[in-house]
Every structure is written in C-alpha cells, then in structure tokens.
Design a protein around this motif. Structure first.
Motif, PDB file in Angstrom:
ATOM      1  N   THR A  20       0.838  -1.205   0.000  1.00 10.37           N
ATOM      2  CA  THR A  20       0.000   0.000   0.000  1.00 10.37           C
ATOM      3  C   THR A  20       0.877   1.261   0.000  1.00 10.37           C
ATOM      4  O   THR A  20       0.617   2.217  -0.740  1.00 10.37           O
ATOM      5  CB  THR A  20      -0.915  -0.033   1.254  1.00 10.37           C
ATOM      6  OG1 THR A  20      -1.685  -1.232   1.186  1.00 10.37           O
ATOM      7  CG2 THR A  20      -1.827   1.162   1.330  1.00 10.37           C
ATOM      8  N   LYS A  62       6.641 -20.046   5.138  1.00 11.02           N
ATOM      9  CA  LYS A  62       8.109 -20.082   5.348  1.00 11.02           C
ATOM     10  C   LYS A  62       8.805 -19.248   4.291  1.00 11.02           C
ATOM     11  O   LYS A  62       8.209 -18.929   3.253  1.00 11.02           O
ATOM     12  CB  LYS A  62       8.607 -21.519   5.249  1.00 11.02           C
ATOM     13  CG  LYS A  62       8.123 -22.368   6.382  1.00 11.02           C
ATOM     14  CD  LYS A  62       8.770 -23.740   6.314  1.00 11.02           C
ATOM     15  CE  LYS A  62       8.303 -24.582   7.484  1.00 11.02           C
ATOM     16  NZ  LYS A  62       8.193 -25.984   7.132  1.00 11.02           N
ATOM     17  N   ARG A  93      14.439 -10.452   4.103  1.00 15.55           N
ATOM     18  CA  ARG A  93      13.619 -10.963   5.200  1.00 15.55           C
ATOM     19  C   ARG A  93      14.395 -11.868   6.130  1.00 15.55           C
ATOM     20  O   ARG A  93      13.825 -12.490   7.023  1.00 15.55           O
ATOM     21  CB  ARG A  93      12.491 -11.815   4.632  1.00 15.55           C
ATOM     22  CG  ARG A  93      11.280 -11.021   4.359  1.00 15.55           C
ATOM     23  CD  ARG A  93      10.226 -11.984   3.919  1.00 15.55           C
ATOM     24  NE  ARG A  93       9.454 -11.334   2.937  1.00 15.55           N
ATOM     25  CZ  ARG A  93       8.158 -11.118   3.045  1.00 15.55           C
ATOM     26  NH1 ARG A  93       7.505 -11.538   4.070  1.00 15.55           N
ATOM     27  NH2 ARG A  93       7.542 -10.484   2.106  1.00 15.55           N
ATOM     28  N   ARG A 145       3.169 -17.093   9.146  1.00 16.58           N
ATOM     29  CA  ARG A 145       3.896 -15.938   8.583  1.00 16.58           C
ATOM     30  C   ARG A 145       4.344 -14.997   9.712  1.00 16.58           C
ATOM     31  O   ARG A 145       5.447 -14.454   9.678  1.00 16.58           O
ATOM     32  CB  ARG A 145       3.004 -15.188   7.576  1.00 16.58           C
ATOM     33  CG  ARG A 145       2.832 -15.942   6.266  1.00 16.58           C
ATOM     34  CD  ARG A 145       1.590 -15.520   5.518  1.00 16.58           C
ATOM     35  NE  ARG A 145       1.665 -14.198   4.923  1.00 16.58           N
ATOM     36  CZ  ARG A 145       0.607 -13.552   4.409  1.00 16.58           C
ATOM     37  NH1 ARG A 145      -0.583 -14.114   4.418  1.00 16.58           N
ATOM     38  NH2 ARG A 145       0.755 -12.374   3.880  1.00 16.58           N
TER      39      ARG A 145
HETATM   40  P1  AP5 Z   1      -0.679  -4.651   1.965  1.00 15.08           P
HETATM   41  O1  AP5 Z   1      -0.250  -3.308   1.536  1.00 15.08           O
HETATM   42  O2  AP5 Z   1      -0.965  -5.679   0.945  1.00 15.08           O
HETATM   43  O3  AP5 Z   1       0.355  -5.228   3.050  1.00 15.08           O
HETATM   44  P2  AP5 Z   1       1.718  -5.984   2.809  1.00 15.08           P
HETATM   45  O4  AP5 Z   1       2.567  -5.673   3.982  1.00 15.08           O
HETATM   46  O5  AP5 Z   1       2.245  -5.685   1.463  1.00 15.08           O
HETATM   47  O6  AP5 Z   1       1.142  -7.477   2.902  1.00 15.08           O
HETATM   48  P3  AP5 Z   1       1.649  -8.806   2.218  1.00 15.08           P
HETATM   49  O7  AP5 Z   1       0.620  -9.843   2.572  1.00 15.08           O
HETATM   50  O8  AP5 Z   1       1.922  -8.645   0.782  1.00 15.08           O
HETATM   51  O9  AP5 Z   1       2.950  -9.042   2.996  1.00 15.08           O
HETATM   52  P4  AP5 Z   1       3.744 -10.329   3.220  1.00 15.08           P
HETATM   53  O10 AP5 Z   1       5.041  -9.829   3.658  1.00 15.08           O
HETATM   54  O11 AP5 Z   1       3.108 -11.295   4.142  1.00 15.08           O
HETATM   55  O12 AP5 Z   1       3.646 -11.070   1.809  1.00 15.08           O
HETATM   56  P5  AP5 Z   1       4.614 -11.100   0.553  1.00 15.08           P
HETATM   57  O13 AP5 Z   1       3.760 -11.113  -0.629  1.00 15.08           O
HETATM   58  O14 AP5 Z   1       5.682 -10.109   0.642  1.00 15.08           O
HETATM   59  O15 AP5 Z   1      -1.943  -4.459   2.919  1.00 15.08           O
HETATM   60  C1  AP5 Z   1      -2.636  -5.566   3.460  1.00 15.08           C
HETATM   61  C2  AP5 Z   1      -4.131  -5.173   3.594  1.00 15.08           C
HETATM   62  O16 AP5 Z   1      -4.261  -4.117   4.537  1.00 15.08           O
HETATM   63  C3  AP5 Z   1      -4.720  -4.644   2.264  1.00 15.08           C
HETATM   64  O17 AP5 Z   1      -6.032  -5.097   2.162  1.00 15.08           O
HETATM   65  C4  AP5 Z   1      -4.677  -3.111   2.448  1.00 15.08           C
HETATM   66  O18 AP5 Z   1      -5.682  -2.471   1.748  1.00 15.08           O
HETATM   67  C5  AP5 Z   1      -4.837  -2.954   3.954  1.00 15.08           C
HETATM   68  N1  AP5 Z   1      -4.089  -1.796   4.468  1.00 15.08           N
HETATM   69  C6  AP5 Z   1      -2.818  -1.451   4.180  1.00 15.08           C
HETATM   70  N2  AP5 Z   1      -2.445  -0.358   4.870  1.00 15.08           N
HETATM   71  C7  AP5 Z   1      -3.529  -0.007   5.610  1.00 15.08           C
HETATM   72  C8  AP5 Z   1      -3.765   1.041   6.538  1.00 15.08           C
HETATM   73  N3  AP5 Z   1      -2.809   1.951   6.823  1.00 15.08           N
HETATM   74  N4  AP5 Z   1      -4.965   1.112   7.135  1.00 15.08           N
HETATM   75  C9  AP5 Z   1      -5.934   0.184   6.848  1.00 15.08           C
HETATM   76  N5  AP5 Z   1      -5.784  -0.835   5.968  1.00 15.08           N
HETATM   77  C10 AP5 Z   1      -4.585  -0.935   5.364  1.00 15.08           C
HETATM   78  O19 AP5 Z   1       5.288 -12.557   0.739  1.00 15.08           O
HETATM   79  C11 AP5 Z   1       4.533 -13.728   0.639  1.00 15.08           C
HETATM   80  C12 AP5 Z   1       5.400 -14.938   0.871  1.00 15.08           C
HETATM   81  O20 AP5 Z   1       6.424 -15.006  -0.131  1.00 15.08           O
HETATM   82  C13 AP5 Z   1       6.166 -15.000   2.198  1.00 15.08           C
HETATM   83  O21 AP5 Z   1       5.372 -15.496   3.258  1.00 15.08           O
HETATM   84  C14 AP5 Z   1       7.312 -15.935   1.830  1.00 15.08           C
HETATM   85  O22 AP5 Z   1       6.902 -17.273   1.793  1.00 15.08           O
HETATM   86  C15 AP5 Z   1       7.645 -15.497   0.411  1.00 15.08           C
HETATM   87  N6  AP5 Z   1       8.649 -14.421   0.384  1.00 15.08           N
HETATM   88  C16 AP5 Z   1       8.422 -13.109   0.124  1.00 15.08           C
HETATM   89  N7  AP5 Z   1       9.558 -12.411   0.201  1.00 15.08           N
HETATM   90  C17 AP5 Z   1      10.527 -13.279   0.525  1.00 15.08           C
HETATM   91  C18 AP5 Z   1      11.904 -13.153   0.777  1.00 15.08           C
HETATM   92  N8  AP5 Z   1      12.546 -11.993   0.731  1.00 15.08           N
HETATM   93  N9  AP5 Z   1      12.603 -14.269   1.093  1.00 15.08           N
HETATM   94  C19 AP5 Z   1      11.995 -15.472   1.164  1.00 15.08           C
HETATM   95  N10 AP5 Z   1      10.679 -15.666   0.951  1.00 15.08           N
HETATM   96  C20 AP5 Z   1       9.942 -14.578   0.648  1.00 15.08           C
END
Ligand code: AP5
Length: 223
Positions: A20, A62, A93, A145
C-alpha cells in the motif's frame, strides 16, 4: 546505490501495508517497485521448476531460499536499467539475504520499517483474504507468517540499525494509508536527495520540533 541509483527497502510484518505504501512512493518518486512476494507468485503462476519448489514454502508461511529471491531481484533490477531508483518490498527478510545483497548489489539508502500490531495485521489479512485469492491469506498460514517474521525478519531491522545511524525509518502503519505516507514522504526525499538538508526536511515534519515526532526520534536515535 546500484549504478548510482537509490535503493529503498520496505519491510514490516505480513499485512502491515508494504504494498500500500509502495504504491504511493512509486506515484511520487517514479521508482521501480519490486515486490519479492509478487516475483515469487509470478514464478508459481508460470509453473516453473523454481515456482513449484516455492509454492509449498509460501503456503507454509516459510521463507524461500535466499539465493532464489536474490537472483529474481537482481535480474529484475538489471532488466530495468532505465529505472530512476529501486523500491524493494519484502526483501531482505533474513540476515543472510541482507548480507548477500550488501555484498553483491549494494547498500540501501533507506530502510523503511512499517510497524503494526499483530492483531491489526491479522484483521487486515483476513479481510483481504475474502477476495485476494492468495493461498497464504488464511488464519493458519497467517499465524505461521507472523512466526517467521518474528524469528527471521526482525533481526534484519537490527542489522540495518547497527550498520548506519539513521538508515532505518520506523513508522507506525496503523493510521490510514495517506497519513502514514505523509509522515514518511519528506524523510524519503531527504534520503534520496542529499542536497536537501536534514534540517529542511525535519522542519517540514508536521510535529517538528517536538519530541513526539517519531521520524526524528528514529532517525537520530535508532533504538
Ligand atoms: P498490503 O499493503 O498488501 O500489506 P503488505 O505488507 O504488502 O502485505 P503482504 O501480505 O503482501 O505481505 P507479506 O510480507 O506477508 O507477503 P509477501 O507477498 O511479501 O496491505 C494488506 C491489507 O491491509 C490490504 O487489504 C490493504 O488495503 C490494507 N491496508 C494497508 N495499509 C492499511 C492502513 N494503513 N490502514 C488500513 N488498511 C490498510 O510474501 C509472501 C510470501 O512469499 C512470504 O510469506 C514468503 O513465503 C515469500 N517471500 C516473500 N519475500 C521473501 C523473501 N525476501 N525471502 C523469502 N521468501 C519470501
């Protein structure tokens, strides 16, 4: 900086609002947004060998192996040679990812750490899960997570705090998205534009010069 271009990392727990806030930073700074999670989900969709290996790890909440995310990111950065700067969301991460990036690509200009209580993140993810279609937006995986974040990702913040004072900008992401962004905008500008003096940037902070300005406290006195 990679090729003298700024690099910003956006870190924080699952659902804290990384994506976001990245939308707003891209809108105003024109950086290339690279989300580690999106790059991995693209691999899964492509059903590549790599994608198949990552799919289960992601469903289990993971981390995928460090070399996988690092190679996807480095390739995306190389492919986008004309980018003004790089906004990297969800990476590093784990400490080994931070150290490997430091060695092979470079050092970030700013590390944004979005801080949000777990119960708030949980509610956001469950709400998003009603429509996102993401295989990891369910209560069981969300809990895993959170665990991974506490154990593996929080030490990364400590690593950057030690590396350089002021490198980490810690910001609460509990307020509405535009308010969160407003608090960070000038600090981001300062981090990527060395000609703007620190005082100029701080003096425009809505809370300056009070001790309550979270950004000033965190820039000057990293915990
Ligand atoms: P959003 O903005 O989507 O939040 P986000 O932090 O980007 O959430 P993610 O689910 O994408 O984070 P994540 O770290 O778990 O997943 P990722 O895809 O990176 O907002 C979430 C919700 O809240 C939305 O509906 C939004 O509208 C709302 N919202 C936002 N701000 C708000 C506010 N201020 N007020 C109210 N509402 C709000 O990773 C997924 C998986 O990939 C990991 O679990 C892992 O398996 C793998 N992975 C990713 N990166 C790595 C890495 N570097 N190394 C190894 N594995 C990795």
């Amino acid at each position: 900086m990679a090729n003298n271009k700024p690099i910003i990392f956006v870190l924080g727990g699952p659902g804290c609002g990384k994506g976001t806030q990245c939308e707003r930073i891209v809108r105003d700074f024109g950086f290339l947004h690279l989300s580690a999670g999106d790059l991995l989900r693209d691999e899964v969709k492509r059903k590549s060998e790599l994608g198949k290996k990552c799919e289960q790890l992601m469903k289990d909440g993971k981390l995928v192996p460090a070399e996988v995310t690092l190679s996807l990111l480095s390739k995306a950065m190389k492919d986008a040679n004309n980018a003004k700067g790089y906004l990297i969301d969800g990476f590093p991460r784990a400490l080994e990812q931070a150290q490997a990036f430091d060695k092979t690509v470079g050092r970030p200009n700013l590390v944004i750490f979005l801080e949000c209580p777990q119960d708030v993140m949980e509610k956001r993810l469950l709400k998003r899960g009603e429509t996102s279609g993401r295989s990891d937006d369910n209560l069981e995986t969300i809990m895993k997570r959170f665990e991974t974040f506490q154990k593996e990702s929080l030490p990364v913040i400590a690593f950057y705090r030690k590396l350089k004072a002021g490198l980490v900008l810690q910001q609460s992401s509990v307020p509405p998205p535009d308010m969160v962004y407003k608090e960070m905008e000038l600090i981001i500008r300062k981090a990527i534009t060395p000609v703007i003096s620190t005082r100029d940037a701080y003096s425009q902070c809505s809370l300056w010069p009070g001790p309550d300005c979270p950004n000033i406290l965190n820039m000057d006195n990293p915990i």
